[in-house]
Scaffold this motif. Sequence first.
Motif, PDB file in Angstrom:
ATOM      1  N   GLU A  26      44.749  43.778  39.991  1.00  0.00           N
ATOM      2  CA  GLU A  26      44.437  42.579  40.766  1.00  0.00           C
ATOM      3  C   GLU A  26      44.716  41.316  39.961  1.00  0.00           C
ATOM      4  N   ASN A  27      44.433  41.343  38.679  1.00  0.00           N
ATOM      5  CA  ASN A  27      44.648  40.144  37.872  1.00  0.00           C
ATOM      6  C   ASN A  27      46.117  39.933  37.517  1.00  0.00           C
TER       7      ASN A  27
ATOM      8  N   PRO B 209      43.428  38.771  45.365  1.00  0.00           N
ATOM      9  CA  PRO B 209      42.074  38.179  45.308  1.00  0.00           C
ATOM     10  C   PRO B 209      40.977  39.152  45.733  1.00  0.00           C
TER      11      PRO B 209
ATOM     12  N   GLY C  68      47.780  39.005  41.061  1.00  0.00           N
ATOM     13  CA  GLY C  68      47.200  37.913  41.843  1.00  0.00           C
ATOM     14  C   GLY C  68      46.608  38.348  43.164  1.00  0.00           C
TER      15      GLY C  68
ATOM     16  N   GLU D 188      37.064  36.803  36.753  1.00  0.00           N
ATOM     17  CA  GLU D 188      36.800  35.366  36.753  1.00  0.00           C
ATOM     18  C   GLU D 188      35.331  35.083  36.441  1.00  0.00           C
TER      19      GLU D 188
ATOM     20  N   TYR E   2      39.468  40.963  40.673  1.00  0.00           N
ATOM     21  CA  TYR E   2      39.841  39.601  40.266  1.00  0.00           C
ATOM     22  C   TYR E   2      38.597  38.727  40.181  1.00  0.00           C
TER      23      TYR E   2
END
Length: 324
Positions: free
Chosen positions: A268-269, A274, A272, A282, A278
């Motif tokens: 996911e990171n 979401p 990209g 964050e 992810y």
Amino acid sequence: MLAYVIRRVLYVIPVVLGVALITFTLFHIVGAETAPALILGKNATPQAITELKKQLGLWGPLFLNWDAWRESGSVPALFDSQFGHYLKQIVTFDFGRSWATQQKISTLILAGVLPSLSLTVPIFVIDLLLAIAIALVAAFYRNTWLDRSIVVLAVMGMSVSYLVYILLGQYLLAYRLELFPIWGYEAVRYLVLPVVIGVISGLGSGVRFYRTVMLDEVYQDYVRTAFAKGQTERAVLFRHVLKNAMIPILTSVVLSIPFLYTGNLLLENFFGIPGLGYLSIEAINSSDFPVIKAVVFVGSILYVLATLVTDICYALVDPRIKLR
């Protein structure tokens, strides 16, 4: 069956309370000291810090409010504490707001579930079917060059770092050959490369596990009896071995389902997407403890429920298991 299910559900209640206690202890106490600096800054006044802690449920006794109970004499006043506030959040699925973005955490979780599942579910299903199919082939041709080749490839696949698959996939397939987009979550084609990488990276361990399960069943007495009755090896594998191997397979499958919710942190990171993976990264980078706590707690509850479903499925799949 109904009595067994009721007993197992009642058993889950203290487990859930224990999970709530552990997550509260790990995150709530630390967060009480971290929140003012993150939200108000280092120069916040003591009065502002006190008001913020009351607003976030970080003020007052940790577990039981004996003073409020003595004054009012009511049982609810006894639980007017930080832990009581946390239990109320759990029951109402209202985990407050993110310290970093000030958005409702329940909204962030619900928004991240679909992107995570759209990535993890295809990986899980494809990986499961391929791993079982390859394991059956290895068991069918056991102790041959094909079986040994499958084992070698599986071990090689397990030995390569997950990050290597991601970087090679992005560089060769996305950047050099331009077959897939590198970043984004705008259409189905953005998920194809992450799914392919997820399947390839996890296939080796699945094949090793299911092959071991199949071979454990192959050498059982009922298999020799089936061969003695004149059944073909193909019939024995698919009609008897696969059926009797369902207990460990079922355990692996059902206990893996809760982890689909949390998404895939690296994929996911790097791509990209979401999802909750992810969101978790964050939150860790910004020390957003309420978000981390909510994601961990919901994932833990799903795992507890998965164990409950597993126990029930055992009795449905294998009649030799008694409901006790």
